[in-house]
Design a protein around this motif. Structure first.
Motif, PDB file in Angstrom:
ATOM      1  N   UNK A 102      -3.441  -2.174   6.122  1.00  0.00           N
ATOM      2  CA  UNK A 102      -3.135  -1.686   4.781  1.00  0.00           C
ATOM      3  C   UNK A 102      -2.260  -0.436   4.853  1.00  0.00           C
ATOM      4  N   UNK A 103      -2.557   0.466   5.798  1.00  0.00           N
ATOM      5  CA  UNK A 103      -1.779   1.692   5.935  1.00  0.00           C
ATOM      6  C   UNK A 103      -0.324   1.421   6.250  1.00  0.00           C
ATOM      7  N   UNK A 104      -0.061   0.369   7.045  1.00  0.00           N
ATOM      8  CA  UNK A 104       1.324   0.019   7.372  1.00  0.00           C
ATOM      9  C   UNK A 104       2.066  -0.493   6.145  1.00  0.00           C
ATOM     10  N   UNK A 105       1.360  -1.249   5.296  1.00  0.00           N
ATOM     11  CA  UNK A 105       1.982  -1.759   4.065  1.00  0.00           C
ATOM     12  C   UNK A 105       2.350  -0.606   3.138  1.00  0.00           C
ATOM     13  N   UNK A 106       1.434   0.348   2.992  1.00  0.00           N
ATOM     14  CA  UNK A 106       1.708   1.509   2.134  1.00  0.00           C
ATOM     15  C   UNK A 106       2.861   2.332   2.695  1.00  0.00           C
ATOM     16  N   UNK A 107       2.911   2.471   4.011  1.00  0.00           N
ATOM     17  CA  UNK A 107       3.988   3.243   4.637  1.00  0.00           C
ATOM     18  C   UNK A 107       5.347   2.584   4.423  1.00  0.00           C
ATOM     19  N   UNK A 141       7.016  -2.047  -8.293  1.00  0.00           N
ATOM     20  CA  UNK A 141       6.226  -2.029  -7.076  1.00  0.00           C
ATOM     21  C   UNK A 141       5.998  -3.442  -6.569  1.00  0.00           C
ATOM     22  N   UNK A 142       5.610  -4.358  -7.502  1.00  0.00           N
ATOM     23  CA  UNK A 142       5.347  -5.735  -7.109  1.00  0.00           C
ATOM     24  C   UNK A 142       6.626  -6.406  -6.638  1.00  0.00           C
ATOM     25  N   UNK A 143       7.714  -6.141  -7.332  1.00  0.00           N
ATOM     26  CA  UNK A 143       8.989  -6.734  -6.953  1.00  0.00           C
ATOM     27  C   UNK A 143       9.395  -6.296  -5.554  1.00  0.00           C
ATOM     28  N   UNK A 144       9.220  -5.024  -5.261  1.00  0.00           N
ATOM     29  CA  UNK A 144       9.580  -4.502  -3.951  1.00  0.00           C
ATOM     30  C   UNK A 144       8.715  -5.113  -2.860  1.00  0.00           C
ATOM     31  N   UNK A 145       7.412  -5.141  -3.077  1.00  0.00           N
ATOM     32  CA  UNK A 145       6.497  -5.694  -2.083  1.00  0.00           C
ATOM     33  C   UNK A 145       6.721  -7.193  -1.902  1.00  0.00           C
ATOM     34  N   UNK A 160       2.945  -8.461  -1.455  1.00  0.00           N
ATOM     35  CA  UNK A 160       2.167  -8.502  -2.701  1.00  0.00           C
ATOM     36  C   UNK A 160       0.902  -9.302  -2.483  1.00  0.00           C
ATOM     37  N   UNK A 161       1.030 -10.459  -1.850  1.00  0.00           N
ATOM     38  CA  UNK A 161      -0.145 -11.274  -1.517  1.00  0.00           C
ATOM     39  C   UNK A 161      -1.087 -10.513  -0.603  1.00  0.00           C
ATOM     40  N   UNK A 162      -0.521  -9.802   0.354  1.00  0.00           N
ATOM     41  CA  UNK A 162      -1.350  -9.034   1.288  1.00  0.00           C
ATOM     42  C   UNK A 162      -2.153  -7.958   0.567  1.00  0.00           C
ATOM     43  N   UNK A 163      -1.513  -7.217  -0.328  1.00  0.00           N
ATOM     44  CA  UNK A 163      -2.221  -6.146  -1.043  1.00  0.00           C
ATOM     45  C   UNK A 163      -3.313  -6.705  -1.944  1.00  0.00           C
ATOM     46  N   UNK A 164      -3.068  -7.875  -2.533  1.00  0.00           N
ATOM     47  CA  UNK A 164      -4.121  -8.511  -3.338  1.00  0.00           C
ATOM     48  C   UNK A 164      -5.318  -8.857  -2.464  1.00  0.00           C
ATOM     49  N   UNK A 165      -5.073  -9.343  -1.256  1.00  0.00           N
ATOM     50  CA  UNK A 165      -6.163  -9.685  -0.350  1.00  0.00           C
ATOM     51  C   UNK A 165      -6.896  -8.446   0.150  1.00  0.00           C
TER      52      UNK A 165
END
Length: 450
Positions: free
Chosen positions: A433-438, A309-313, A402-407
């Motif tokens: 956040x919803x766009x990142x998950x999508x 997951x982290x690698x992909x993000x 990945x940085x975005x999800x941590x924030x």
């Protein structure tokens, strides 16, 4: 030859994958299978080849389908190797075994010494390599300089030259003295670091076996002198040192255990090997999180320990997902006007608050409005700038997801302003956040469909 054969095997796997144009996951599997076959054939150790590919190449990501391919590759390579070279173990040594229960703690203590030596090997190796890379010397002369330095070491202690298998076997048979083995630990580290750091040919695998044998043998002489009636000969400790040091320096305990067993054919020593290997690997990992195989990638900022997951993000930039059609709000606008803007289709739940120059002063959300939502007289008096949150967490277009999800997790918010890299007051987009998950879900489905 052990390090290069793993690279050659992995390279053949990569070429096969490129020829058939396979996906990224299958390419990684082919590289692992090739490396497993190379190690298995070289050491006559099929199980160790499988463990090497699983722990070091695939970093412990075990799947039944990948395991089967690696096992087949390792098995076939070993069969072919045995047809030509026979099935004898790499080292012929006496059948050592534990002298008794009281000897067990000594192998645990040896693991405590193995770990720091493994870290020393890793750090010193890359320190010397960095020194050669930064040296103002013609690149073609660097291997010559390195060869000269190693040659000087070899004049005084020729045991440091070559793969050292002859001296490893001598240590395993208990035929070496403490002073020589102790010196060889550090001089082999020095010689290997200079050889490879200067651009010479070789690998880190065989030197790890050599250093492990000398470290274990030296430790065995000491404990044999202190507890002569309760310990095996120094050769037993040298044997355990081979597997435990390899495990500690590569952070691959199963590889170290099975390689030692298959190279010596001595199963009775497997219990001490498990103890020393586990403790040595744990200590090495606690002292330094990277192994000799992963440190170079870590220096380049590649986090291979991260999950899929982290690698992909991490491979997706904020600029590819952020929304550029956001609505900034002037700081002088009162809350009543702001609510009308939202109702009329402003879009989103978070709005950057800007001054007359367009510089961001803060951010306001619909949640901030709850306190004054039913107070009409306050909505006409209070401005957006007065209610806005000034301490704003921002992202730049070059940040990854990945940085975005941590924030997002840190602030527990749904949107983050994206600012210009050279001016953090200039908002150029909003990331949800919803766009990142999508986008993550879409990429996962795309990879599985390949």
């Amino acid at each position: 030859m052990e390090g290069p054969i793993a690279q050659i095997g992995g390279g053949l796997g990569s070429l096969t994958g490129q020829f058939f144009k396979v996906s990224g996951n299958r390419m990684k599997l082919l590289i692992a299978a090739g490396a497993a076959g190379g190690i298995a054939a070289t050491f006559n150790a099929p199980i160790a080849g499988v463990m090497f590919a699983t722990e070091i190449v695939l970093l412990g990501n075990f799947e039944l389908t990948s395991f089967g391919v690696i096992v087949i590759s390792s098995g076939i390579a070993t069969v072919i190797s045995r047809i030509y070279y026979g099935s004898n173990p790499a080292f012929i040594v006496p059948q050592y075994e534990l002298e008794g229960l009281l000897e067990t703690p000594l192998y645990l203590i040896m693991g405590l010494f193995i770990g720091p030596v493994a870290v020393l090997y890793t750090k010193f190796f890359y320190k010397v390599k960095d020194r050669f890379e930064s040296a103002n010397i013609n690149p073609y002369l660097k291997p010559v300089v390195g060869a000269f330095m190693v040659g000087v070491i070899g004049i005084f202690l020729p045991q440091t030259m070559g793969d050292g298998y002859e001296y490893i076997e001598g240590a395993l048979k208990g035929n070496m003295v403490f002073s020589i083995m102790f010196l060889l630990i550090f001089l082999k580290i020095l010689a290997t670091s200079i050889t490879l750091g200067s651009g010479g040919a070789g690998g880190v695998f065989a030197p790890a076996l050599f250093i492990g044998a000398m470290t274990g043998g030296a430790f065995g002489i000491v404990v044999n002198y202190l507890f002569p009636g309760y310990t095996s000969s120094p050769g037993a400790y040298a044997m355990v040192g081979v597997g435990s040091f390899l495990a500690a320096v590569t952070h691959a305990p199963l590889t170290g255990m099975f390689l030692l067993f298959e190279m010596t054919g001595n199963y009775k020593i497997i219990i001490p090997t498990m103890f020393a290997t586990t403790i040595g690997t744990f200590v090495a990992h606690r002292l330094f999180s990277e192994s000799i195989d992963t440190f170079e990638l870590s220096k380049r900022g590649i986090n291979i320990h991260a999950g899929r997951e982290v690698t992909l993000l991490s491979s997706i930039k904020v600029r590819d997902v952020m929304r550029r059609d956001f609505t900034p709000v002037r700081d002088k606008v009162n809350l009543k006007e702001f609510l009308e803007l939202v109702i009329n289709g402003g879009g989103g739940f978070y709005y950057p608050v800007v001054d007359s120059n367009g510089d961001m002063l803060g951010i306001i959300s619909l949640q901030d409005m709850r306190r004054v939502l039913f107070e009409d007289y306050i909505k006409e008096i209070v401005t957006v700038g007065e209610l806005a949150t000034e301490d704003v967490l921002v992202l730049t277009p070059e940040d990854n997801l990945t940085t975005a999800m941590k924030n997002f997790a840190l602030m527990d918010i749904e949107e983050i302003p994206v600012v210009a890299p050279d001016n953090h007051k200039k908002v150029i987009g909003m990331l949800r956040r919803g766009d990142v998950i999508a986008i993550y879900n879409r990429e996962i489905l795309r990879k599985h469909s390949i």
